[in-house]
Design a protein around this motif. Structure first.
Motif, PDB file in Angstrom:
ATOM      1  N   THR A 210      49.667  40.684  36.131  1.00  0.00           N
ATOM      2  CA  THR A 210      48.655  41.513  36.782  1.00  0.00           C
ATOM      3  C   THR A 210      49.374  42.179  37.945  1.00  0.00           C
ATOM      4  OG1 THR A 210      48.051  39.614  38.168  1.00  0.00           O
ATOM      5  CG2 THR A 210      46.676  40.026  36.228  1.00  0.00           C
ATOM      6  N   ASP A 211      48.936  43.364  38.331  1.00  0.00           N
ATOM      7  CA  ASP A 211      49.533  43.991  39.515  1.00  0.00           C
ATOM      8  C   ASP A 211      49.009  43.230  40.731  1.00  0.00           C
ATOM      9  OD1 ASP A 211      50.752  45.673  37.765  1.00  0.00           O
ATOM     10  OD2 ASP A 211      49.604  47.458  38.280  1.00  0.00           O
ATOM     11  N   SER A 212      49.841  43.152  41.753  1.00  0.00           N
ATOM     12  CA  SER A 212      49.483  42.241  42.842  1.00  0.00           C
ATOM     13  C   SER A 212      48.645  42.888  43.943  1.00  0.00           C
ATOM     14  CB  SER A 212      50.756  41.664  43.462  1.00  0.00           C
ATOM     15  OG  SER A 212      51.542  42.727  43.925  1.00  0.00           O
ATOM     16  N   GLY A 213      48.647  44.229  43.982  1.00  0.00           N
ATOM     17  CA  GLY A 213      48.079  44.869  45.168  1.00  0.00           C
ATOM     18  C   GLY A 213      46.663  45.386  45.005  1.00  0.00           C
ATOM     19  N   ILE A 214      46.485  46.656  45.332  1.00  0.00           N
ATOM     20  CA  ILE A 214      45.160  47.250  45.408  1.00  0.00           C
ATOM     21  C   ILE A 214      44.865  48.087  44.161  1.00  0.00           C
ATOM     22  CG2 ILE A 214      43.691  48.824  46.769  1.00  0.00           C
ATOM     23  CD1 ILE A 214      44.162  46.219  48.215  1.00  0.00           C
ATOM     24  N   ILE A 249      43.395  48.006  38.701  1.00  0.00           N
ATOM     25  CA  ILE A 249      43.370  47.398  40.034  1.00  0.00           C
ATOM     26  C   ILE A 249      44.258  46.155  40.063  1.00  0.00           C
ATOM     27  CG2 ILE A 249      41.015  48.267  40.431  1.00  0.00           C
ATOM     28  CD1 ILE A 249      40.355  45.126  40.584  1.00  0.00           C
ATOM     29  N   GLY A 250      44.664  45.783  41.258  1.00  0.00           N
ATOM     30  CA  GLY A 250      45.541  44.632  41.436  1.00  0.00           C
ATOM     31  C   GLY A 250      44.776  43.418  41.956  1.00  0.00           C
ATOM     32  N   ASP A 251      45.497  42.288  42.035  1.00  0.00           N
ATOM     33  CA  ASP A 251      44.896  41.014  42.456  1.00  0.00           C
ATOM     34  C   ASP A 251      44.183  41.114  43.814  1.00  0.00           C
ATOM     35  OD1 ASP A 251      46.103  39.813  40.260  1.00  0.00           O
ATOM     36  OD2 ASP A 251      47.920  39.330  41.386  1.00  0.00           O
ATOM     37  N   LEU A 252      44.800  41.846  44.735  1.00  0.00           N
ATOM     38  CA  LEU A 252      44.237  41.860  46.083  1.00  0.00           C
ATOM     39  C   LEU A 252      42.893  42.592  46.119  1.00  0.00           C
ATOM     40  CD1 LEU A 252      44.783  40.802  48.892  1.00  0.00           C
ATOM     41  CD2 LEU A 252      46.017  42.917  49.418  1.00  0.00           C
ATOM     42  N   LEU A 253      42.779  43.700  45.377  1.00  0.00           N
ATOM     43  CA  LEU A 253      41.485  44.399  45.362  1.00  0.00           C
ATOM     44  C   LEU A 253      40.428  43.541  44.659  1.00  0.00           C
ATOM     45  CD1 LEU A 253      39.875  46.841  46.258  1.00  0.00           C
ATOM     46  CD2 LEU A 253      40.486  47.982  44.133  1.00  0.00           C
ATOM     47  N   SER A 254      40.865  42.778  43.666  1.00  0.00           N
ATOM     48  CA  SER A 254      39.919  41.875  43.009  1.00  0.00           C
ATOM     49  C   SER A 254      39.375  40.873  44.046  1.00  0.00           C
ATOM     50  CB  SER A 254      40.612  41.155  41.850  1.00  0.00           C
ATOM     51  OG  SER A 254      39.751  40.211  41.287  1.00  0.00           O
ATOM     52  N   GLN A 255      40.276  40.331  44.864  1.00  0.00           N
ATOM     53  CA  GLN A 255      39.835  39.409  45.931  1.00  0.00           C
ATOM     54  C   GLN A 255      38.941  40.117  46.932  1.00  0.00           C
ATOM     55  OE1 GLN A 255      42.873  37.205  48.151  1.00  0.00           O
ATOM     56  NE2 GLN A 255      44.124  37.248  46.308  1.00  0.00           N
ATOM     57  N   VAL A 262      38.050  43.214  38.326  1.00  0.00           N
ATOM     58  CA  VAL A 262      39.073  42.337  37.741  1.00  0.00           C
ATOM     59  C   VAL A 262      40.454  42.997  37.689  1.00  0.00           C
ATOM     60  CG1 VAL A 262      37.604  40.864  36.350  1.00  0.00           C
ATOM     61  CG2 VAL A 262      38.344  43.056  35.403  1.00  0.00           C
ATOM     62  N   ALA A 263      41.457  42.178  37.983  1.00  0.00           N
ATOM     63  CA  ALA A 263      42.860  42.607  37.813  1.00  0.00           C
ATOM     64  C   ALA A 263      43.275  42.048  36.446  1.00  0.00           C
ATOM     65  CB  ALA A 263      43.725  42.032  38.917  1.00  0.00           C
ATOM     66  N   THR A 264      43.625  42.916  35.534  1.00  0.00           N
ATOM     67  CA  THR A 264      43.796  42.520  34.132  1.00  0.00           C
ATOM     68  C   THR A 264      45.275  42.426  33.759  1.00  0.00           C
ATOM     69  OG1 THR A 264      41.771  43.738  33.744  1.00  0.00           O
ATOM     70  CG2 THR A 264      42.996  43.102  31.790  1.00  0.00           C
ATOM     71  N   HIS A 312      51.068  39.038  52.156  1.00  0.00           N
ATOM     72  CA  HIS A 312      50.668  38.975  50.745  1.00  0.00           C
ATOM     73  C   HIS A 312      51.831  39.426  49.847  1.00  0.00           C
ATOM     74  CE1 HIS A 312      48.143  39.598  47.151  1.00  0.00           C
ATOM     75  NE2 HIS A 312      48.704  40.783  47.043  1.00  0.00           N
ATOM     76  N   VAL A 313      52.470  40.532  50.231  1.00  0.00           N
ATOM     77  CA  VAL A 313      53.588  41.052  49.422  1.00  0.00           C
ATOM     78  C   VAL A 313      54.713  40.029  49.377  1.00  0.00           C
ATOM     79  CG1 VAL A 313      55.393  42.821  49.277  1.00  0.00           C
ATOM     80  CG2 VAL A 313      53.074  43.474  49.880  1.00  0.00           C
TER      81      VAL A 313
END
Ligand SMILES: O=C(O)CCC(=O)C(=O)O
Ligand SMILES: [Fe+2]
Length: 344
Positions: A210-214, A249-255, A262-264, A312-313
Motif C-alpha cells: 500500500t502507499d504509505s502517505g496521503i 490513497i495511502g495509509d496515512l490518509l486512511s488513518q 481505504v489504502a489498497t 511517519h516517513v
C-alpha cells in the motif's frame, strides 16, 4: 473496507478546468471520489486539468532514462555513490538483488530551499533536501518540464483533498496545513524488460504494497501490469485507459479519515513483451506522491491519530525497497569511479 470490486471506478474531472463549474459540480465530484476511496481506494481520473498529455509525460521519462548510465549515476543517491551528497532525492539504479522489484528511478521534491540546515546536517536521509539535475546538455529543458509537472500535480492533489475534506465533514481547507513546506515526491520509474521464463508463475516488477502517505497520482504507460487487490483477495487488472491517470490513497490518509477511506494493496506484473510501444524499453510509470511538510502534525478527522509527517516517513522507509540495505550494485556501475558498494 474494500469491496469485491472487479474494475476501478472512473471519475471525470472535466468540470474542474471549466470556468462555469458550480458548487454542485464540485459536490458531485467530491461524492464520487469519496465513494471510490471508501470502496476501492483507487480510481481512474479522466480529463484532469493538466497541460501535459500522456505522451508528454512519457517522452520526459524516456528522455531521462535514455541518458547515459554515467550521467544518471552522477545523480545517484549517496547510498549508491558515496561521493554524492544527496541522500533522498535523485537517481536509484536497478538493484539486481531485487528480483521482484527490478526498476530504476529518479525522484524530485519541491525544490524549495529548506528553511534551515540546523538539525539536518548528518541525518542519514534529509527529507527536505534540494533536487539534483542532469546537465542541461543531456536533458535539454527536462528540468523545467519536470518542475511544471510537479507543480500541476501538487495543485491537482490539493483540489482533490479539499473535495475530500468536505466529504469528511470538515471545512474545504482542512488539509491546507499539509501544503506548508510540503515534501511531495515526483518519481520517474523505468522497469527494464525481463526475460520471459517459460513457466506459469506470476512475475512481478513491483511487489504488493500500500502507499504509505496521503494521495498518489499515477501516470502509467500502455504496457499494463498494474493490479489492485479486492476484498476477496483477487488481483484486479488496472490497465491504462486512454487519457486517464490513476489516483489512490495511502495509509496515512486512511488513518486521517478514521478508516472511512481505504489504502489498497497493489502490485505490478511484468509483461512478457517489451513495452506497449514495441520499442524494447520495458515499462515506464510516473507516480506523484502528495506529501505534507516534514514538520506537519497530521491529525485524524475525529481527533484520534496524530503523526508528525517526517517521523511517519522515517518509520515507513524501512519497508520501501529503494531504501533497503544495498548489498551490491551491478558490476557495470560498481566499476565506475566514486561508487561505493556496501551496505549502510
Ligand atoms: O509503476 C506503477 O504503475 C506503480 C508504482 C507504485 O505503485 C509505487 O511506486 O508506489
Ligand atoms: Fe504504489
Amino acid at each position: 473496507m474494500t469491496t469485491t470490486f472487479s474494475s476501478l471506478p472512473v471519475v471525470e474531472l472535466g468540470s474542474l478546468g471549466s470556468p462555469s463549474t458550480t458548487q454542485e459540480d464540485l459536490g458531485r465530484l467530491g461524492h464520487q471520489l469519496y465513494d471510490a476511496f471508501a470502496t476501492t481506494g483507487f480510481a481512474y481520473l479522466t480529463n484532469a486539468p493538466l497541460s501535459f498529455t500522456h505522451e508528454d509525460v512519457f517522452q520526459l521519462a524516456k528522455e531521462f532514462f535514455q541518458m547515459s548510465q554515467e550521467e544518471k549515476m552522477r545523480l545517484a543517491k549517496n547510498t549508491f555513490v558515496r561521493a554524492n551528497s544527496n541522500t533522498y532525492r535523485g537517481y536509484f539504479p536497478p538493484q539486481p538483488g531485487q528480483k521482484d522489484n527490478l526498476k530504476e528511478g529518479f525522484e524530485v521534491g519541491s525544490g524549495r530551499a529548506p528553511a534551515s540546515k540546523a538539525g539536518r546536517r548528518g541525518v542519514k536521509f534529509d527529507l527536505s533536501e534540494g533536487n539534483v539535475w542532469p546537465a542541461e546538455s543531456a536533458f535539454q529543458d527536462g528540468r523545467a518540464r519536470l518542475e511544471k509537472l510537479y507543480s500541476e500535480l501538487q495543485d491537482l492533489s490539493s483540489i482533490l483533498l479539499s473535495l475530500l475534506a468536505v466529504e469528511l465533514s470538515k471545512p474545504a481547507d482542512f488539509f491546507a496545513s499539509y501544503l506548508e513546506g510540503s515534501i511531495s515526491t515526483l518519481r520517474l520509474l523505468h522497469y527494464p524488460p525481463q526475460p520471459d521464463d517459460q513457466d506459469d508463475k506470476v512475475k512481478l516488477c513491483c511487489t504488493p504494497h500500500t502507499d504509505s502517505g496521503i494521495l498518489t497520482l499515477l501516470h502509467q504507460d500502455q504496457t499494463g501490469g498494474l493490479e489492485v487487490q479486492n476484498a476477496a483477495g483477487d488481483w484486479v487488472p488496472a490497465p491504462y485507459i486512454p487519457g486517464s491517470i490513476i489516483v489512490n490513497i495511502g495509509d496515512l490518509l486512511s488513518q486521517v479519515s478514521g478508516g472511512r477511506l481505504v489504502a489498497t494493496m497493489h502490485r505490478v506484473r511484468t509483461s512478457s513483451g517489451y513495452g506497449a510501444n514495441g520499442d524494447g524499453m520495458g515499462r515506464f510509470s510516473v507516480p506523484f506522491f502528495f506529501e505534507p511538510g516534514e514538520a506537519c502534525l497530521v491529525r485524524s478527522v475525529d481527533g484520534r491519530e496524530a503523526a508528525v509527517y517526517g517521523e511517519h516517513v522515517r518509520r515507513k522507509m524501512g519497508t520501501w525497497v529503494e531504501f533497503q540495505d544495498v548489498v551490491a550494485v551491478s558490476s557495470d556501475t560498481a566499476t565506475q569511479p566514486g561508487i561505493a558498494v556496501e551496505a549502510y
